[in-house]
Write an enzyme that holds these catalytic residues in place. Structure first.
Site, PDB file in Angstrom:
ATOM      1  CB  ALA A  27      17.850   9.892  43.776  1.00 35.41           C
ATOM      2  CD  GLU A  30      14.232   7.565  37.607  1.00 37.19           C
ATOM      3  OE1 GLU A  30      13.321   6.888  37.087  1.00 37.19           O
ATOM      4  OE2 GLU A  30      15.153   7.058  38.266  1.00 37.19           O
ATOM      5  N   GLY A  76      15.999   5.577  41.637  1.00 35.75           N
ATOM      6  CA  GLY A  76      17.293   5.119  42.138  1.00 35.75           C
ATOM      7  C   GLY A  76      17.185   3.844  42.971  1.00 35.75           C
ATOM      8  CD  GLU A 128      18.435   4.561  38.169  1.00 41.47           C
ATOM      9  OE1 GLU A 128      18.208   5.439  39.030  1.00 41.47           O
ATOM     10  OE2 GLU A 128      18.954   4.813  37.075  1.00 41.47           O
TER      11      GLU A 128
HETATM   12  N1  CO8 Z   1      12.921  11.526  47.821  1.00 41.98           N
HETATM   13  C1  CO8 Z   1      12.694  12.252  48.939  1.00 41.98           C
HETATM   14  N2  CO8 Z   1      11.666  12.007  49.760  1.00 41.98           N
HETATM   15  C2  CO8 Z   1      10.843  10.985  49.448  1.00 41.98           C
HETATM   16  C3  CO8 Z   1      11.027  10.201  48.304  1.00 41.98           C
HETATM   17  C4  CO8 Z   1      12.136  10.500  47.457  1.00 41.98           C
HETATM   18  N3  CO8 Z   1      12.430   9.793  46.380  1.00 41.98           N
HETATM   19  N4  CO8 Z   1      10.026   9.279  48.251  1.00 41.98           N
HETATM   20  C5  CO8 Z   1       9.264   9.481  49.329  1.00 41.98           C
HETATM   21  N5  CO8 Z   1       9.754  10.502  50.059  1.00 41.98           N
HETATM   22  C6  CO8 Z   1       9.212  11.068  51.317  1.00 41.98           C
HETATM   23  C7  CO8 Z   1       7.955  11.888  51.050  1.00 41.98           C
HETATM   24  O1  CO8 Z   1       8.290  13.195  50.617  1.00 41.98           O
HETATM   25  C8  CO8 Z   1       7.299  11.850  52.401  1.00 41.98           C
HETATM   26  O2  CO8 Z   1       7.950  12.763  53.242  1.00 41.98           O
HETATM   27  P1  CO8 Z   1       7.085  13.780  54.181  1.00 41.98           P
HETATM   28  O3  CO8 Z   1       6.362  12.848  55.131  1.00 41.98           O
HETATM   29  O4  CO8 Z   1       8.143  14.612  54.838  1.00 41.98           O
HETATM   30  O5  CO8 Z   1       6.150  14.513  53.278  1.00 41.98           O
HETATM   31  C9  CO8 Z   1       7.645  10.431  52.919  1.00 41.98           C
HETATM   32  O6  CO8 Z   1       8.771  10.009  52.158  1.00 41.98           O
HETATM   33  C10 CO8 Z   1       6.524   9.436  52.720  1.00 41.98           C
HETATM   34  O7  CO8 Z   1       6.146   9.455  51.343  1.00 41.98           O
HETATM   35  P2  CO8 Z   1       4.644   9.710  50.831  1.00 41.98           P
HETATM   36  O8  CO8 Z   1       3.892  10.520  51.824  1.00 41.98           O
HETATM   37  O9  CO8 Z   1       4.732  10.225  49.435  1.00 41.98           O
HETATM   38  O10 CO8 Z   1       4.092   8.200  50.863  1.00 41.98           O
HETATM   39  P3  CO8 Z   1       2.903   7.612  49.974  1.00 41.98           P
HETATM   40  O11 CO8 Z   1       2.579   6.300  50.593  1.00 41.98           O
HETATM   41  O12 CO8 Z   1       1.820   8.615  49.794  1.00 41.98           O
HETATM   42  O13 CO8 Z   1       3.564   7.365  48.534  1.00 41.98           O
HETATM   43  C11 CO8 Z   1       5.304   6.720  46.996  1.00 41.98           C
HETATM   44  C12 CO8 Z   1       4.613   6.444  48.360  1.00 41.98           C
HETATM   45  C13 CO8 Z   1       4.359   6.366  45.852  1.00 41.98           C
HETATM   46  C14 CO8 Z   1       6.531   5.817  46.942  1.00 41.98           C
HETATM   47  C15 CO8 Z   1       5.695   8.221  46.918  1.00 41.98           C
HETATM   48  O14 CO8 Z   1       6.424   8.550  48.094  1.00 41.98           O
HETATM   49  C16 CO8 Z   1       6.527   8.593  45.726  1.00 41.98           C
HETATM   50  O15 CO8 Z   1       6.013   8.699  44.636  1.00 41.98           O
HETATM   51  N6  CO8 Z   1       7.844   8.836  45.965  1.00 41.98           N
HETATM   52  C17 CO8 Z   1       8.749   9.283  44.924  1.00 41.98           C
HETATM   53  C18 CO8 Z   1       9.081   8.170  43.974  1.00 41.98           C
HETATM   54  C19 CO8 Z   1       9.991   8.689  42.885  1.00 41.98           C
HETATM   55  O16 CO8 Z   1       9.607   9.512  42.068  1.00 41.98           O
HETATM   56  N7  CO8 Z   1      11.219   8.159  42.873  1.00 41.98           N
HETATM   57  C20 CO8 Z   1      12.193   8.546  41.884  1.00 41.98           C
HETATM   58  C21 CO8 Z   1      12.987   9.664  42.402  1.00 41.98           C
HETATM   59  S1  CO8 Z   1      14.056  10.325  41.165  1.00 41.98           S
HETATM   60  C22 CO8 Z   1      15.316   9.267  41.146  1.00 41.98           C
HETATM   61  O17 CO8 Z   1      15.364   8.288  41.839  1.00 41.98           O
HETATM   62  C23 CO8 Z   1      16.413   9.613  40.198  1.00 41.98           C
HETATM   63  C24 CO8 Z   1      17.419   8.482  40.127  1.00 41.98           C
HETATM   64  C25 CO8 Z   1      18.616   8.918  39.414  1.00 41.98           C
HETATM   65  C26 CO8 Z   1      19.339   9.888  40.283  1.00 41.98           C
HETATM   66  C27 CO8 Z   1      20.672  10.214  39.844  1.00 41.98           C
HETATM   67  C28 CO8 Z   1      21.261  11.333  40.656  1.00 41.98           C
HETATM   68  C29 CO8 Z   1      20.384  11.922  41.688  1.00 41.98           C
END
Ligand code: CO8
Length: 258
Positions: A66, A135, A112, A115
């Site tokens: 998400a 999460e 998400g 999911e």
């Molecule tokens: N949300 C928003 N932006 C994201 C997300 C995300 N989930 N994942 C990546 N991005 C963005 C980064 O912020 C970055 O943006 P910017 O260039 O503007 O800084 C861009 O995508 C590229 O990402 P990274 O620079 O972080 O890329 P890396 O190669 O260094 O890392 C990863 C890749 C490991 C995938 C890393 O991006 C990461 O850890 N992302 C988050 C993963 C995460 O925690 N996902 C779970 C999110 S919570 C969730 O899904 C809740 C579900 C239930 C929700 C119910 C209602 C909301």
């Protein structure tokens, strides 16, 4: 409805749906969820469509979760509503669709994103894919059905481990766990899904629709509402504020424990 974040094409009985926000690793914001809802309903209503293949744009991510930036400032009620609306509009919709759906997991499927893949009827992963529910590392829990569907697919013990460690599985590990059905190279990902789709297309769509209903009936659970409530409760904690702020500030979270 015109789509900003979703690409869609129907060809040879297959509806190809691609989540297209590659700069954000295809993270699911509200707009994307609404567009997916619309495109999936249209595909399901199209009698020519025998199977739906859902994937992420480019080669790095299926869906990285998400959109954390969208919900980082939400309160408990807004958090619970976000989870509830998303569950109804997209995740329950997919699971209960009478047209079979295949998630072509082409890269990161986190939170998400995993999911979403789990709400599809089948999953095929490319060998670069990584899957997890991270999460709790953000001070929140899976809110789009992950606590229920992961346990259904891999069993309670493994689900507890993956969720509480916020770990990531490789595609091969995910196959060993029963989380994905097949693993192949990136080049073979869509052709592998198409092979499954062509076998599906030979069978009665009506009978398949009933079979999906019957399989799902065996897994109906009160757990989804419990998940929505618990997800919302997390938004009232300082751990959640710290976890999401740390992600946005690109640093490690230091959870205060309240
Ligand atoms: N949300 C928003 N932006 C994201 C997300 C995300 N989930 N994942 C990546 N991005 C963005 C980064 O912020 C970055 O943006 P910017 O260039 O503007 O800084 C861009 O995508 C590229 O990402 P990274 O620079 O972080 O890329 P890396 O190669 O260094 O890392 C990863 C890749 C490991 C995938 C890393 O991006 C990461 O850890 N992302 C988050 C993963 C995460 O925690 N996902 C779970 C999110 S919570 C969730 O899904 C809740 C579900 C239930 C929700 C119910 C209602 C909301």
């Amino acid at each position: 409805m015109s789509y900003q974040n979703v690409l869609s094409e129907v060809k040879d009985g297959v509806s190809y749906i691609t989540i297209n926000r590659p700069k954000q690793l295809n993270a699911l914001n509200k707009e994307t969820i609404e567009e997916l809802n619309d495109v999936i309903i249209k595909a399901d209503q199209n009698k020519a469509v025998k199977c739906l293949i859902l994937t992420g744009a480019e080669t790095k991510a299926f869906v990285a979760g998400a959109d954390i930036k969208e919900f980082a400032h939400f309160n408990e009620e807004e958090g619970a509503n976000l989870a509830k609306d998303g569950q109804y509009m997209l995740f329950n919709l997919l699971e209960n669709l009478s047209t079979p759906t295949i998630a072509a997991v082409n890269g990161f499927a986190l939170g998400g994103g995993l999911e979403l893949a789990m709400a599809c009827h089948m999953r095929v992963a490319s060998n670069n894919a990584k899957m997890g529910l991270p999460e709790v590392s953000l001070g929140v829990i899976p809110g789009y059905g992950g606590t229920q569907r992961l346990a259904q697919l891999v069993g309670k013990g493994k689900a507890m481990e993956l969720i509480s460690t916020a770990g990531m599985l490789t595609a091969e590990e995910a196959k060993e766990w029963g989380l994905v059905n097949h693993v192949c190279s990136q080049d073979e990902l869509i052709p592998t899904c198409e092979k499954i789709a062509s076998k599906i297309a030979r069978n009665s769509s009506i009978a398949i629709g009933y079979a999906i209903k019957a399989v799902n009936a065996g897994f109906s659970s009160m757990g989804y509402q419990a998940e929505i409530d618990a997800f919302g409760a997390c938004f009232g904690t300082n751990d959640f504020k710290e976890g999401t702020t740390a992600f946005i500030e690109k640093r490690k979270a230091e959870f205060p424990g309240n």
